[in-house]
Design an enzyme around this catalytic site. Structure first.
Site, PDB file in Angstrom:
ATOM      1  CG  ASP A  16       2.555  33.393 -13.007  1.00  0.00           C
ATOM      2  OD1 ASP A  16       3.036  34.546 -12.962  1.00  0.00           O
ATOM      3  OD2 ASP A  16       3.076  32.465 -13.644  1.00  0.00           O
ATOM      4  N   GLY A  19       1.885  40.415 -15.133  1.00  0.00           N
ATOM      5  CA  GLY A  19       2.712  41.115 -16.123  1.00  0.00           C
ATOM      6  C   GLY A  19       2.139  40.960 -17.521  1.00  0.00           C
ATOM      7  CG  HIS A  33       2.418  43.564 -10.097  1.00  0.00           C
ATOM      8  ND1 HIS A  33       2.412  42.202 -10.295  1.00  0.00           N
ATOM      9  CD2 HIS A  33       3.618  43.987 -10.576  1.00  0.00           C
ATOM     10  CE1 HIS A  33       3.551  41.840 -10.862  1.00  0.00           C
ATOM     11  NE2 HIS A  33       4.295  42.902 -11.048  1.00  0.00           N
ATOM     12  CD1 TRP A  65      14.267  38.421  -2.866  1.00  0.00           C
ATOM     13  CD2 TRP A  65      14.276  40.661  -2.932  1.00  0.00           C
ATOM     14  NE1 TRP A  65      13.733  38.886  -1.682  1.00  0.00           N
ATOM     15  CE2 TRP A  65      13.727  40.257  -1.694  1.00  0.00           C
ATOM     16  CE3 TRP A  65      14.381  42.031  -3.197  1.00  0.00           C
ATOM     17  CZ2 TRP A  65      13.289  41.152  -0.719  1.00  0.00           C
ATOM     18  CZ3 TRP A  65      13.942  42.934  -2.227  1.00  0.00           C
ATOM     19  CH2 TRP A  65      13.407  42.487  -1.015  1.00  0.00           C
ATOM     20  CG  LEU A 127      -9.846  32.772   5.313  1.00  0.00           C
ATOM     21  CD1 LEU A 127     -10.074  31.472   4.549  1.00  0.00           C
ATOM     22  CD2 LEU A 127      -9.920  33.934   4.339  1.00  0.00           C
TER      23      LEU A 127
HETATM   24  C1  IPE Z   1       5.575  32.707  -8.791  1.00  0.00           C
HETATM   25  O1  IPE Z   1       5.403  33.365 -10.002  1.00  0.00           O
HETATM   26  C2  IPE Z   1       5.648  33.704  -7.672  1.00  0.00           C
HETATM   27  C3  IPE Z   1       4.419  34.439  -7.376  1.00  0.00           C
HETATM   28  C4  IPE Z   1       3.265  34.272  -7.948  1.00  0.00           C
HETATM   29  C5  IPE Z   1       4.546  35.417  -6.329  1.00  0.00           C
HETATM   30  P1  IPE Z   1       6.637  33.740 -10.934  1.00  0.00           P
HETATM   31  O2  IPE Z   1       6.069  34.416 -12.114  1.00  0.00           O
HETATM   32  O3  IPE Z   1       7.670  34.464 -10.169  1.00  0.00           O
HETATM   33  O4  IPE Z   1       7.206  32.297 -11.305  1.00  0.00           O
HETATM   34  P2  IPE Z   1       8.095  31.843 -12.542  1.00  0.00           P
HETATM   35  O5  IPE Z   1       9.248  32.790 -12.620  1.00  0.00           O
HETATM   36  O6  IPE Z   1       7.237  31.929 -13.764  1.00  0.00           O
HETATM   37  O7  IPE Z   1       8.482  30.445 -12.226  1.00  0.00           O
HETATM   38  C1  IPE Z   2       2.583  37.251 -10.654  1.00  0.00           C
HETATM   39  O1  IPE Z   2       2.526  37.845 -11.905  1.00  0.00           O
HETATM   40  C2  IPE Z   2       2.877  38.263  -9.565  1.00  0.00           C
HETATM   41  C3  IPE Z   2       4.220  38.152  -8.986  1.00  0.00           C
HETATM   42  C4  IPE Z   2       5.101  37.231  -9.284  1.00  0.00           C
HETATM   43  C5  IPE Z   2       4.582  39.149  -8.005  1.00  0.00           C
HETATM   44  P1  IPE Z   2       3.818  38.017 -12.790  1.00  0.00           P
HETATM   45  O2  IPE Z   2       4.405  39.372 -12.535  1.00  0.00           O
HETATM   46  O3  IPE Z   2       4.754  36.887 -12.610  1.00  0.00           O
HETATM   47  O4  IPE Z   2       3.197  37.987 -14.245  1.00  0.00           O
HETATM   48  P2  IPE Z   2       3.838  37.334 -15.538  1.00  0.00           P
HETATM   49  O5  IPE Z   2       4.162  35.911 -15.233  1.00  0.00           O
HETATM   50  O6  IPE Z   2       5.065  38.141 -15.846  1.00  0.00           O
HETATM   51  O7  IPE Z   2       2.776  37.479 -16.573  1.00  0.00           O
HETATM   52 MG    MG Z   3       4.934  35.098 -13.546  1.00  0.00          MG
END
Ligand code: IPE
Ligand code: IPE
Ligand code: MG
Length: 233
Positions: A16, A19, A33, A65, A127
């Protein structure tokens, strides 16, 4: 006190913070990403070097989504390009690749590629890399229940139920890492994490390093896993 390193057999990661990483640099989210994918590639390689046998990475959740269409499209394009370009490297590392999650809503070309990679890598066992794409823990449990009702087996216990779940080729995760400061599960592996140890870090996924991965494993090595029993101190 021993400082012995215990290598977990199965590590799961909620990658996570892509973004936020991009935003802090004034870049579009998709650049986060992109950087995150490079880090994932390096951590996969490091996991093989450490002798970890199973690694499960959360790449796209059933809730993702709900993001803007452009971000969703960019994520699937990145995933597909990445898999196409890196599959040979994964085979060279003797990695078996499996995909967990739904396959009925994601791009057809990606589904075809996923099937091909699962087939071409099925005899590797250094793995097992499970990539969670359009994955949600609740969705997984419901899919398992629907299939179970159809099969109508005589015995339903924890072991037989587990076989209906997506992670049937890996044991339950020993360690779950979540980056970027959030302390929640976000619908990841609900059934399988019953006794998993958690490690949370504020580091954003694109800044995550081999050193930090090793730090998480060192931390895990110190945990006393009790599984409900009484352990004499
Ligand atoms: C969880 O992260 C999903 C992935 C890392 C693919 P999110 O960023 O979507 O989770 P929330 O929205 O903060 O719970
Ligand atoms: C995790 O990073 C990747 C996916 C969920 C695909 P995020 O895109 O959720 O990044 P933040 O949480 O917005 O920083
Ligand atoms: Mg996130």
């Amino acid at each position: 006190m021993t400082d012995e390193l215990k290598i977990p057999s199965h590590v799961a990661i909620i990658m996570d913070g892509n973004g936020r990483w991009a935003r802090r640099r004034g870049l579009p989210r998709v650049m986060g990403h992109y950087q995150g994918a490079q880090v994932a590639e390096d951590i996969v390689e490091y996991a093989t070097e450490l002798g970890i046998r199973h690694l499960t990475l959360y790449a796209f959740s059933t809730e993702n989504w709900n993001r803007p269409k452009e971000e969703v499209e960019a994520l699937f394009k990145l995933l597909e390009d990445y898999l196409r370009n890196k599959k040979q490297k994964l085979y060279d590392l003797k990695i078996r690749v499996r995909f967990i999650g739904r396959r009925d809503r994601i791009p057809k070309t990606l589904v075809e590629l996923m099937k091909q990679i699962e087939e071409e890598s099925k005899h590797f066992n250094r793995l097992t890399l499970n990539l969670a794409i359009d994955y949600g823990g609740r969705d997984e449990i419901l899919r398992a229940v629907r299939k179970l009702l159809k099969d109508n087996p005589k015995v339903i216990n924890e072991e037989t139920f587990s076989q209906y779940l997506d992670l049937s080729c890996s044991p339950d995760p020993d360690l779950l890492i979540r980056t970027a400061g959030e302390k929640r599960i976000s619908n990841f592996l609900l059934w399988n994490i019953a006794y998993t140890e958690f490690y949370f870090t504020d580091t954003l996924w694109p800044d995550f390093t081999r050193e930090e991965f090793l730090k998480a494993i060192k931390d895990f090595s110190k945990r006393k896993r009790k599984f409900g029993r009484v352990i004499d101190e």
